[in-house]
Design a protein around this motif. Structure first.
Motif: not given
Length: 478
Positions: A119-125
């Protein structure tokens, strides 16, 4: 209800241990304080957590036939007004805490499955959506009653304790077989510097060990509560204190505070286990996956307890008419299902508002979160004051740890002073970051005035409830 169906000693110990102890608290404060966290944890355990746990055990033994926990303990010594203020503050603080914690479970699942945080910046949403789903699922589990999930808490707590002990043992084995300590211990970095920055951090240490009160709401479900509950609280207190103090030493042996800072606080607990494994030539990814799996189970159990326990504390023993009737209705097991689902609905709204792009409402909820930041401090201050009043009245109780009133008063006043200092010290973090005197003033009002504003809100709710009930009664008599 037969004794066979009631909670035993070690289940109650784990119901206290699971929501109170967090390995993340060790790594977080290792980053903030370095080796100075070690004596800090020791001071907090001896001067705050230990006496607080004793107070809870004695007050609980006096009120073992009731199920209100925090409300009942305060009410028995200071009356319903202070009981309401203490429990309402506790409930509000927990409500905003739940808004944030559900996002932690997907992260631990990611570490368990992939050996890294996906859940990095791209998947944190994705986290808010997963949080909403988890809020619904865990609330449903909580509505099934404490005995339904006490086995999960028992299982997860023992595995967490085992994982912590294994970490500590291997950290010291590494030192004994010649592996150098990752942190150099000196007088300068181990003795705390009692400046503003340290005081602000130390204040949050006080409330990292809070949680002994959680098990109190289940005292009616305990087998032989007069003996079992005080013993469970004492055992849990010793385990938690040792885990924090010795665990902090072990973390400093394995990894330096600087390396932890680079790992990011969100991932620090996982990185520490991975580093320890790799120090012994073991596959760090597999070890961290096992640890993350254990943490996931424990987190689920802990969050269910935090979902259910404050609801009991708030609504189980309040006088009739204080809140709308549907919030105080219990099922045959004493579970407040409607209150639990109401809490779930509020938490979901708080999570969902930012997703909807409603900036004004989002700002309002962020303001409420800021206002509630120190609300958790208030109930502990009131609880300690209640205990002081209780001991001064020399009431007979089934369990009395402090035989001497003088000893009880010394420990109580030290804990009370630390709590009050913690209230003001914790707010220093918010104020010190202000860029202007105007912003500092706003932060002071939000930080220290927040609990007062939310307490007034609670009284408004009870006033409106009583007014509505009075009108209904008038209508029915006409």
């Amino acid at each position: 209800m037969s004794n066979a169906k009631k909670l035993g000693l070690w289940t109650l110990v784990m119901l206290t241990f699971v929501p109170t102890f967090g390995f993340g608290n060790i790594t977080t404060n290792a980053v903030a304080l370095g080796p100075a966290a070690i004596p800090s944890w020791l001071l907090v355990s001896l001067l705050f957590f230990f006496p607080l746990s004793i107070m809870i055990a004695e007050l609980a033994s006096k009120n073992q036939d009731k199920e209100g926990g925090l409300y009942t303990w305060i009410e028995s010594a200071l009356g319903p007004k202070w009981a309401f203020i203490g429990t309402w503050s506790y409930f509000v603080a927990n409500l905003f805490y739940l808004q944030m914690v559900f996002a932690r479970i997907p992260v631990s699942v990611s570490w368990a499955i992939f050996g890294e945080n996906r859940f990095n910046d791209q998947n944190a949403y994705l986290l808010p959506y997963l949080s909403i789903i988890l809020a619904i699922i865990l609330t449903y589990v909580a509505t099934k009653g404490v005995k339904k999930f006490s086995k999960l808490a028992d299982f997860g707590g023992k595995f967490t304790l085992a994982a912590t002990i294994i970490f500590i043992v291997f950290a010291f084995i590494g030192l004994l077989i010649g592996k150098p300590s990752a942190t150099q211990f000196t007088v300068d970095n181990t003795i705390p510097k009692f400046d503003t920055s340290y005081f602000a951090t130390f204040s949050w240490l006080l409330f990292a060990v809070a949680g002994a009160e959680v098990a109190g709401t289940y005292i009616k479900d305990v087998d032989d509560p007069q003996r079992t509950f005080p013993k469970a609280v004492l055992i849990a207190t010793i385990l938690i204190a040792l885990a924090y103090v010795v665990g902090s030493i072990a973390v400093c042996l394995v990894i330096s505070p600087e390396a932890l800072q680079e790992a990011n606080l969100k991932n620090a607990g996982y990185v520490v286990y991975k580093t320890l494994a790799e120090n012994f030539g073991i596959n760090g990814k597999i070890v961290v996956q096992i640890y993350a799996a254990i943490l996931t189970i424990t987190s689920i159990a802990a969050y269910i307890v935090w979902i259910e326990s404050p609801i009991r504390a708030m609504f189980a023993e309040v006088p009739e008419g204080t809140f709308p009737k549907f919030l105080t209705e219990k099922d045959e097991n004493g579970t407040l299902k409607k209150a639990l689902w109401t809490q779930c609905a509020i938490v979901i709204i708080m999570i969902a508002v930012p997703l909807l792009g409603l900036n004004s409402i989002d700002a309002f909820f962020r303001l409420l979160t800021d206002l509630s930041a120190l609300s958790l401090v208030v109930p502990y201050i009131i609880l300690i004051a209640a205990y002081i009043s209780f001991r001064l009245k020399n009431q007979d109780v089934p369990f009395k740890f402090f035989k001497s009133n003088t000893t009880a008063m010394i420990f109580s006043w030290i804990a009370l002073i630390l709590s009050i200092a913690g209230f003001f010290g914790a707010g220093l973090d918010y104020i010190s970051g202000a860029e202007s005197s105007k912003e500092a003033l706003i932060q002071i009002i939000k930080t220290y005035g927040g609990p007062v504003i939310l307490i007034i809100l609670g009284y408004i709710i009870t006033f409106l409830t009583k007014a509505v009930n009075k009108n209904i009664e008038k209508t029915e008599t006409m």
